[in-house]
Design a protein around this motif. Structure first.
Motif, mmCIF file in Angstrom:
data_model
loop_
_atom_site.group_PDB
_atom_site.id
_atom_site.type_symbol
_atom_site.label_atom_id
_atom_site.label_comp_id
_atom_site.label_asym_id
_atom_site.label_seq_id
_atom_site.Cartn_x
_atom_site.Cartn_y
_atom_site.Cartn_z
ATOM 1 N N MET A 1 130.813 -1.612 73.638
ATOM 2 C CA MET A 1 130.984 -0.700 72.508
ATOM 3 C C MET A 1 129.672 -0.535 71.771
ATOM 4 N N LEU A 2 129.345 0.668 71.354
ATOM 5 C CA LEU A 2 128.067 0.899 70.685
ATOM 6 C C LEU A 2 128.240 0.792 69.178
ATOM 7 N N ILE A 3 127.322 0.103 68.533
ATOM 8 C CA ILE A 3 127.358 0.003 67.074
ATOM 9 C C ILE A 3 126.708 1.259 66.525
ATOM 10 N N LYS A 4 127.372 1.914 65.567
ATOM 11 C CA LYS A 4 126.793 3.143 65.010
ATOM 12 C C LYS A 4 125.885 2.785 63.841
ATOM 13 N N TRP A 5 124.590 3.083 63.968
ATOM 14 C CA TRP A 5 123.634 2.881 62.890
ATOM 15 C C TRP A 5 123.115 4.237 62.455
ATOM 16 N N PRO A 6 122.746 4.403 61.182
ATOM 17 C CA PRO A 6 122.142 5.683 60.790
ATOM 18 C C PRO A 6 120.802 5.814 61.487
ATOM 19 N N SER A 7 120.554 6.996 62.013
ATOM 20 C CA SER A 7 119.344 7.162 62.800
ATOM 21 C C SER A 7 118.292 7.928 62.005
ATOM 22 N N ASP A 8 117.062 7.662 62.312
ATOM 23 C CA ASP A 8 115.940 8.156 61.514
ATOM 24 C C ASP A 8 115.388 9.447 62.116
ATOM 25 N N ILE A 9 116.165 10.524 62.087
ATOM 26 C CA ILE A 9 115.717 11.744 62.750
ATOM 27 C C ILE A 9 114.841 12.544 61.815
ATOM 28 N N LYS A 10 113.713 13.010 62.331
ATOM 29 C CA LYS A 10 112.817 13.839 61.523
ATOM 30 C C LYS A 10 113.544 15.122 61.139
ATOM 31 N N GLN A 48 126.552 10.373 70.757
ATOM 32 C CA GLN A 48 126.629 9.092 70.059
ATOM 33 C C GLN A 48 125.233 8.600 69.748
ATOM 34 N N LYS A 49 125.051 8.195 68.505
ATOM 35 C CA LYS A 49 123.743 7.707 68.084
ATOM 36 C C LYS A 49 123.493 6.310 68.651
ATOM 37 N N LEU A 50 122.235 6.018 68.868
ATOM 38 C CA LEU A 50 121.855 4.702 69.344
ATOM 39 C C LEU A 50 121.125 3.944 68.249
ATOM 40 N N PRO A 51 121.338 2.640 68.189
ATOM 41 C CA PRO A 51 120.667 1.854 67.137
ATOM 42 C C PRO A 51 119.202 1.587 67.482
ATOM 43 N N VAL A 52 118.343 2.545 67.161
ATOM 44 C CA VAL A 52 116.918 2.392 67.481
ATOM 45 C C VAL A 52 116.258 1.508 66.437
ATOM 46 N N VAL A 53 115.644 0.441 66.910
ATOM 47 C CA VAL A 53 115.060 -0.536 65.994
ATOM 48 C C VAL A 53 113.564 -0.343 65.832
ATOM 49 N N LYS A 54 112.897 -0.025 66.967
ATOM 50 C CA LYS A 54 111.429 0.039 66.947
ATOM 51 C C LYS A 54 110.981 1.462 67.222
ATOM 52 N N ARG A 55 109.911 1.872 66.559
ATOM 53 C CA ARG A 55 109.381 3.219 66.777
ATOM 54 C C ARG A 55 107.884 3.192 66.866
ATOM 55 N N GLY A 56 107.334 4.200 67.486
ATOM 56 C CA GLY A 56 105.899 4.428 67.366
ATOM 57 C C GLY A 56 105.034 3.792 68.428
ATOM 58 N N GLN A 57 105.492 2.700 69.029
ATOM 59 C CA GLN A 57 104.632 2.040 70.003
ATOM 60 C C GLN A 57 104.459 2.915 71.223
ATOM 61 N N PHE A 58 103.270 3.143 71.658
ATOM 62 C CA PHE A 58 102.939 3.956 72.820
ATOM 63 C C PHE A 58 103.380 5.414 72.666
ATOM 64 N N LEU A 123 116.375 -1.715 70.989
ATOM 65 C CA LEU A 123 116.029 -0.419 71.538
ATOM 66 C C LEU A 123 114.831 0.185 70.821
ATOM 67 N N GLU A 124 113.922 0.735 71.630
ATOM 68 C CA GLU A 124 112.724 1.347 71.055
ATOM 69 C C GLU A 124 112.760 2.835 71.316
ATOM 70 N N GLU A 125 112.120 3.591 70.432
ATOM 71 C CA GLU A 125 111.898 4.996 70.719
ATOM 72 C C GLU A 125 110.463 5.159 71.184
ATOM 73 N N ARG A 126 110.276 5.791 72.349
ATOM 74 C CA ARG A 126 108.932 6.052 72.861
ATOM 75 C C ARG A 126 108.817 7.560 73.086
ATOM 76 N N VAL A 127 107.894 8.203 72.383
ATOM 77 C CA VAL A 127 107.666 9.630 72.596
ATOM 78 C C VAL A 127 106.630 9.756 73.701
ATOM 79 N N TYR A 128 107.109 10.129 74.911
ATOM 80 C CA TYR A 128 106.239 10.180 76.078
ATOM 81 C C TYR A 128 106.024 11.612 76.536
#
Lengths: 312, 202
Positions: A1-10, A48-58, A123-128
């Motif tokens: 089951m996925l935990i719903k966290w508020p997501s940081d969308i630009k 469904q939103k994902l609980p992204v914890v880390k951003r910006g790396q790479f 979970l990390e967000e990577r803008v590739y």
């Protein structure tokens, strides 16, 4: 089951996606009213939103491709070779239950439920940058975790493991494209061990802050940003550790056009077209293709002295 | 018969308007759903498809007449041939202007280095003398026999167009093979007819 966290969308990205999802929900509702005379709840799709914890790396600081383009322009021959139709044909693709098996030259082989994999690492967000061999490209905010972390924690490869081989689901009933032998199904891809362990190599479970849409390779895919897109295998069911270099599906289909390494290289043309420039989806003019898709600093060390014309 | 006359009178303008539908379809798409994520690619493929379609239609007219005994299809052949050139020109223009943005260096390199562009370019150029000599005046000027010989170039152009398609597709060769099949039938028909005529003479 996925935990719903508020997501940081630009905020600049919100409009594109909400409009797109709302449009589909409205049409689904309208259709059900027409058929039953009742308003029924539209089915929840990849939203469904994902609980992204880390951003910006790479991550690259370039304009991201719209979610609409990224989710409606897809090379996923398992469904169809028509890029515009994959989304429609993948609509009812079943991503649960889903397991990923690990095997080969490892100390711990196993069968993992996809939901346990998603919960394994932050979970990390990577803008590739994503560069297709056909010379179009996108910038996509993937959500996932390094493949290397998964390998270290769950597999423990032995010294015989020199390559990692990935396999996609084989299910012609759900994937109509697999009914034709256009590629020797199931789709297979591979990486050298150092490429697999590289911090850039991502196992992705989502994009744009949400669960991967089916047409983008749900529920689990690879993203190897310095290589041509066909290396970023989708809908993975098997990860095996091999001693010999695996022959990837495209190598098998057309060995003089597609090689194992498939590193993005503007100086080495495809036999039938140039790789010097690319069409960034959403932009009018073509742009210059960068060596290793702009990740030269991070990856060139792995290929010192390699003849790129021979090992393409 | 009066209804026949009316049919003939409406035929050409009718077919002219219908032949513009592929272009109209693009315009409608542009205004409504848009061209998708890669509009230039879609335009390029759309124009290329219709250039080939009109070539096939043009080459099919003579066998059609011979098989059915109808005489009105021949009246349309110049128009369908010219529409083939029309869509081929739009296709080339989309490539030069929108895809390459008049980057002549890149275009030249593409034409020289890549076989799919070479053959596409040659197939297009072959249509130029055919277009230029499409008028009645031109037929009179060069004489029907020479005109007929010149216009056999359309076969080369069609074959080249199909090979161009075959060489640019990544791996799914179904559509190019369908065109190849249709062309093989149309050309085969002509070869067989010629052989049968020779036998009759003997």
């Amino acid at each position: 089951m996925l935990i719903k966290w508020p997501s940081d969308i630009k905020s600049s990205k919100i409009t594109d996606k909400e409009l797109y999802l709302n449009r589909r929900q409205f049409m689904a509702m309208a259709a059900s009213v027409a058929v039953t005379g009742l308003i029924t709840e539209p089915e929840v799709r990849a939203g469904q939103k994902l609980p992204v914890v880390k951003r910006g790396q790479f991550s690259v600081i370039e304009k991201q491709t719209s979610f609409e383009s990224a989710s409606t322009y897809n090379n996923f021959y398992e469904f169809t070779t028509d890029k515009d139709n994959v989304a429609r044909l993948a609509r009812n693709f079943r991503t649960r239950p889903w397991t990923v098996s690990t095997m080969g030259h490892i100390k711990k082989s196993g069968v993992f439920d996809i939901d346990s994999i998603i919960k394994m690492f932050p979970l990390e967000e990577r803008v590739y940058r994503f560069r297709c061999v056909e010379a179009w490209s996108m910038v996509i905010p993937w959500v996932g975790f390094p493949l290397g972390d998964f390998i270290k924690k769950c597999c423990e490869p032995t010294s015989k493991a020199r390559y990692v081989k990935f396999t996609t689901l084989l299910d012609p009933e759900q994937m109509p494209g697999q009914r034709r032998k256009i590629i020797d199904w199931p789709y297979v891809e591979g990486l050298r061990m150092d490429e697999a362990m590289h911090p850039l190599t991502l196992l992705s479970v989502g994009m744009y802050g949400e669960v991967l849409p089916n047409q983008n390779g749900a529920p689990l895919r690879l993203v190897v940003p310095w290589k041509y897109g066909f290396k970023s295998i989708k809908s993975i069911v098997k990860i095996s550790f091999e001693e010999k270099m695996p022959v990837s599906s495209w190598m098998k289909s057309s060995p003089d056009e597609y090689g194992f390494y498939a590193n993005v290289n503007p100086d080495v043309d495809h036999p039938r077209w140039s790789q010097a420039r690319e069409r960034r989806i959403g932009e009018l003019r073509k742009s210059k293709t960068l060596m290793f898709n702009g990740y030269k600093e991070q990856v060139s060390g792995m290929y010192k002295g390699m003849d790129f014309k021979k090992f393409f | 018969m009066e209804s026949d006359d009316r049919f003939i009178k409406l035929l050409k303008p009718g077919v002219f308007i219908i032949s513009l539908f592929p272009l109209l379809w693009l315009a409608v798409q542009a205004v409504t759903s848009g061209f998708g994520a890669n509009p230039i690619e879609r335009m390029l493929h759309h124009m290329g498809d219709w250039a080939l379609n009109f070539l096939m239609i043009t080459i099919a007219i003579s066998p059609l007449q011979r098989l059915t005994g109808l005489t009105w299809p021949m009246r349309l052949r110049r128009m369908t041939g010219l529409f083939s050139f029309f869509y081929a020109t739009l296709h080339v223009f989309t490539y030069v202007a929108l895809d390459q943005f008049f980057a002549w260096g890149a275009i030249l390199e593409d034409v020289i280095k890549h076989k799919r562009i070479i053959i596409g370019f040659v197939s297009y150029v072959l249509l130029v003398p055919l277009t230029v000599t499409s008028t009645n005046r031109m037929v009179k000027r060069i004489g029907f026999k020479r005109w007929q010989a010149l216009h056999r170039l359309v076969y080369l152009s069609a074959i080249g167009g199909v090979i161009h398609f075959l060489w640019l597709v990544k791996i799914d060769i179904r559509k190019p093979l369908i065109y190849a099949g249709i062309l093989a039938v149309l050309l085969g028909f002509r070869i067989v007819s010629k052989l049968l005529k020779k036998e009759e003479k003997i």
